[in-house]
Design a protein around this motif. Structure first.
Motif, PDB file in Angstrom:
ATOM      1  N   CYS A 236      -9.095 -16.929 -19.699  1.00  0.00           N
ATOM      2  CA  CYS A 236      -9.072 -16.457 -18.320  1.00  0.00           C
ATOM      3  C   CYS A 236      -9.017 -14.938 -18.309  1.00  0.00           C
ATOM      4  N   ALA A 237      -9.552 -14.370 -17.260  1.00  0.00           N
ATOM      5  CA  ALA A 237      -9.413 -12.945 -16.998  1.00  0.00           C
ATOM      6  C   ALA A 237      -9.168 -12.795 -15.503  1.00  0.00           C
ATOM      7  N   THR A 238      -8.398 -11.792 -15.131  1.00  0.00           N
ATOM      8  CA  THR A 238      -8.040 -11.622 -13.730  1.00  0.00           C
ATOM      9  C   THR A 238      -8.410 -10.226 -13.241  1.00  0.00           C
ATOM     10  N   GLY A 239      -8.476 -10.103 -11.936  1.00  0.00           N
ATOM     11  CA  GLY A 239      -8.712  -8.812 -11.310  1.00  0.00           C
ATOM     12  C   GLY A 239      -8.267  -8.855  -9.866  1.00  0.00           C
ATOM     13  N   SER A 240      -7.928  -7.687  -9.319  1.00  0.00           N
ATOM     14  CA  SER A 240      -7.506  -7.608  -7.920  1.00  0.00           C
ATOM     15  C   SER A 240      -7.461  -6.152  -7.486  1.00  0.00           C
ATOM     16  N   ALA A 241      -7.258  -5.964  -6.189  1.00  0.00           N
ATOM     17  CA  ALA A 241      -7.006  -4.625  -5.657  1.00  0.00           C
ATOM     18  C   ALA A 241      -5.687  -4.111  -6.217  1.00  0.00           C
ATOM     19  N   LEU A 242      -5.547  -2.801  -6.275  1.00  0.00           N
ATOM     20  CA  LEU A 242      -4.275  -2.200  -6.683  1.00  0.00           C
ATOM     21  C   LEU A 242      -3.336  -1.996  -5.503  1.00  0.00           C
ATOM     22  N   THR A 243      -3.892  -1.855  -4.323  1.00  0.00           N
ATOM     23  CA  THR A 243      -3.074  -1.542  -3.155  1.00  0.00           C
ATOM     24  C   THR A 243      -2.216  -2.735  -2.765  1.00  0.00           C
ATOM     25  N   GLY A 244      -0.983  -2.440  -2.398  1.00  0.00           N
ATOM     26  CA  GLY A 244      -0.087  -3.477  -1.924  1.00  0.00           C
ATOM     27  C   GLY A 244       0.724  -4.176  -2.985  1.00  0.00           C
ATOM     28  N   HIS A 245       0.466  -3.915  -4.238  1.00  0.00           N
ATOM     29  CA  HIS A 245       1.268  -4.477  -5.321  1.00  0.00           C
ATOM     30  C   HIS A 245       1.052  -3.635  -6.568  1.00  0.00           C
ATOM     31  N   HIS A 246       1.560  -4.057  -7.698  1.00  0.00           N
ATOM     32  CA  HIS A 246       1.421  -3.300  -8.945  1.00  0.00           C
ATOM     33  C   HIS A 246       2.014  -1.892  -8.813  1.00  0.00           C
ATOM     34  N   VAL A 247       3.146  -1.753  -8.147  1.00  0.00           N
ATOM     35  CA  VAL A 247       3.709  -0.436  -7.876  1.00  0.00           C
ATOM     36  C   VAL A 247       3.958   0.339  -9.169  1.00  0.00           C
ATOM     37  N   GLU A 248       4.614  -0.285 -10.147  1.00  0.00           N
ATOM     38  CA  GLU A 248       4.913   0.407 -11.401  1.00  0.00           C
ATOM     39  C   GLU A 248       3.631   0.771 -12.135  1.00  0.00           C
ATOM     40  N   PHE A 249       2.658  -0.108 -12.079  1.00  0.00           N
ATOM     41  CA  PHE A 249       1.382   0.137 -12.736  1.00  0.00           C
ATOM     42  C   PHE A 249       0.636   1.289 -12.069  1.00  0.00           C
TER      43      PHE A 249
END
Length: 194
Positions: free
Chosen positions: A68-81
């Motif tokens: 599996c591989a995943t992807g998503s928007a960065l906005t709204g989550h992944h704050v530390e990232f």
């Protein structure tokens, strides 16, 4: 081998398989991750709610998910990232985040890794993103648990047009042994503009 992109409700059905794969694949070097299925399912459920989220699956002839591989928007989550990206001047709203890419060792070397990138890049472009980014753990070349046959993926990523983002580093902690303490790990950023 069948590669499919899942979005919306289809993603939810794949989360348990992805959780198990993350634990199995990331247990090996260089991640040495000793995770739990409960934590993984919580993490992945949160991920699946992110804007523009998708999961790309690789299924064997029996229909079993082997990667599996995943992807998503960065906005709204992944704050530390996201913080080191902001510090480096990267516009988060136009940046697509590539999460994990996990594939059982028996299925590597057959182009599935490229397919994972192809599908995620096409998805990002279709949603108007201008670049993609991901993080990778950085281990010392003389790490005592580094297998003799280990080959970093740097050349694979570079051949696909990605490069390290100079000066952008984050640190994430995870246990390396079951019920062990969380250990801080350095993560380097890789980006590619479309």
């Amino acid at each position: 081998m069948k590669v499919r992109a899942l979005t919306g409700g289809e993603m939810e059905q794949a989360l348990p398989a992805l959780a198990r794969l993350r634990i199995e694949v990331f247990r090996a070097y260089p991640y040495l991750y000793a995770g739990s299925e409960g934590y993984e399912l919580d993490y992945l459920h949160t991920f699946s709610q992110a804007p523009d989220a998708l999961i790309v699956t690789a299924e064997n002839e029996a229909g079993e998910i082997v990667g599996c591989a995943t992807g998503s928007a960065l906005t709204g989550h992944h704050v530390e990232f996201a913080e080191p990206l902001v510090d480096a001047g990267i516009d988060l709203s136009t940046t697509f985040y590539f999460g994990e890419s996990v594939l059982l060792p028996t299925h590597r070397g057959h182009g599935i890794g490229h397919a994972f990138f192809d599908v995620r890049e096409a998805h990002a472009l279709a949603h108007g993103y201008k670049r993609a980014c991901f993080c990778a753990v950085e281990r010392a070349a003389d790490h005592p648990l580094r297998p003799d046959e280990y080959s970093p993926l740097d050349s694979f990523w570079t051949a696909r047009g990605y490069s390290r983002l100079a000066g952008a580093v984050s640190h994430f902690d995870w246990p390396e042994t079951p019920d062990g303490p969380k250990i801080v790990h350095r993560m380097d950023y890789w980006t590619r503009s479309f």
